[in-house]
Design an enzyme around this catalytic site. Structure first.
Site, mmCIF file in Angstrom:
data_model
loop_
_atom_site.group_PDB
_atom_site.id
_atom_site.type_symbol
_atom_site.label_atom_id
_atom_site.label_comp_id
_atom_site.label_asym_id
_atom_site.label_seq_id
_atom_site.Cartn_x
_atom_site.Cartn_y
_atom_site.Cartn_z
ATOM 1 N N LYS A 24 -89.820 25.141 -45.776
ATOM 2 C CA LYS A 24 -88.593 25.893 -45.516
ATOM 3 C C LYS A 24 -87.343 25.027 -45.600
ATOM 4 O O LYS A 24 -86.294 25.498 -46.054
ATOM 5 C CB LYS A 24 -88.661 26.630 -44.183
ATOM 6 N N ASN A 84 -81.992 25.872 -38.364
ATOM 7 C CA ASN A 84 -83.009 24.934 -37.879
ATOM 8 C C ASN A 84 -82.913 23.598 -38.603
ATOM 9 O O ASN A 84 -83.422 22.591 -38.134
ATOM 10 C CB ASN A 84 -84.399 25.539 -38.087
ATOM 11 N N HIS A 130 -97.613 25.581 -33.902
ATOM 12 C CA HIS A 130 -96.957 25.940 -32.635
ATOM 13 C C HIS A 130 -97.768 26.935 -31.814
ATOM 14 O O HIS A 130 -97.203 27.736 -31.060
ATOM 15 C CB HIS A 130 -95.562 26.513 -32.907
#
Length: 311
Positions: free
Chosen positions: A132, A155, A200
């Site tokens: 990403k 981010n 995560h």
């Protein structure tokens, strides 16, 4: 715990509320950007963090000298006067103060929510377990190379609130699962989930919850860009949403893909060759896929696809 319990997809995007006090949870980079944003608007705020020495404490104090910083971490209940809470991406959504806020109808928002309420230019939104940051950077470089004033971050690099610029013609946001989970769905011009692999899970609990958080990027987008090499991801796109595919095989219809010709492999849209794979400034099949995703995302930018090619 899913943010869906606190934020509903049909909930209107929040306006920046005047008056009252904002409780900001998290005093890292996002918390600092919130402090600067609130200070510029003359807002009052209280800050808290679970860490004994938050990395952004000094910058927050410099931005908002009058702000209260709670020395004992997040409160168990809403402090008097608080009319909204801003949560950073790493904040545990199970904190008692968040349950108290929801019980009393106090909005629990993110910096992305505030950004969306301020942004006047189209947003390109990018997520995925891998790639990403590369695709976000590629989209920014393509738009800038074509002459756009593209603001790139989220981010990656610059926090979203520090991107707000009346002169920006495009915003390019990398969004993590944590940011997506803590925000209302972003009304992106184009959005993509590049891929999903287990990540995560200590925070999300399981792969289904992690996938659900990633899928929120498609909830309000105008164009869903879909990885044809991972067909299961197409199921994440809400019914009725326009889609455009990319993949490492020959393009299907007007999708982006790779055409293999006598003179080598080319990035292509449909049957139109665009750029020899050998001319990409980065190497590897994964970066061919990344470049195709970036081109697909830029297809709604208003530029001709050839203006976006590196050269």
């Amino acid at each position: 715990m899913s943010m869906a319990a606190a934020r509903k997809d049909d909930e209107p995007l929040p306006a920046n509320r005047a008056g009252g006090v904002t409780l900001v949870l998290g005093m890292g980079g996002t918390g600092v950007s919130c402090a600067r944003f609130l200070a510029a608007r003359g807002a009052r705020a209280i800050f808290a963090d679970t860490r004994a020495m938050p990395p952004g404490a000094a910058a927050i104090r410099a931005a908002m000298p009058a702000a209260e910083i709670l020395p004992s971490g997040p409160p168990a209940v809403l402090p008097p006067g608080v009319n909204r809470i801003l949560v950073s991406p790493g904040v545990d959504l199970r904190l008692p103060v968040l349950a108290d806020a929801r019980q009393h109808g106090v909005p629990v928002l993110s910096d992305i929510d505030l950004f969306v309420a301020e942004a006047a230019a189209p947003i390109t939104a990018i997520t995925g377990s891998n790639g990403k940051s590369t695709v976000t950077s590629m989209v920014g470089a393509m738009l800038t190379g074509a002459g756009a004033r593209a603001a790139v971050g989220g981010n990656l690099g610059t926090p979203a609130l520090e991107l707000v610029d009346p002169g920006a013609s495009h915003y390019v946001l990398e969004l993590s699962s944590f940011q997506l989970e803590r925000s209302a769905p972003v009304p992106a011009a184009a959005a993509v989930v590049l891929n999903i692999t287990p990540d995560h899970l200590d925070m999300h609990g399981n792969l289904a919850a992690y996938t659900s958080a990633k899928a929120r990027i498609y909830a309000r987008c105008a164009l869903a860009v879909v990885n044809r090499d991972l067909p299961e991801l197409a199921a994440l796109v809400p019914a009725g949403t326009s889609t455009l595919g990319f993949g490492l095989k020959s393009p299907i219809g007007n999708d982006f893909g790779v055409l293999v010709r006598d003179d080598g492999a080319w990035l292509a849209r449909g049957r139109e060759p665009l750029l020899p794979v050998a001319d990409l400034p980065v190497s590897g099949r994964h970066n061919v896929s990344n470049a195709l995703a970036a081109l697909a995302l830029c297809s709604v930018s208003g530029f001709d696809v050839r203006e976006l090619l590196p050269g």
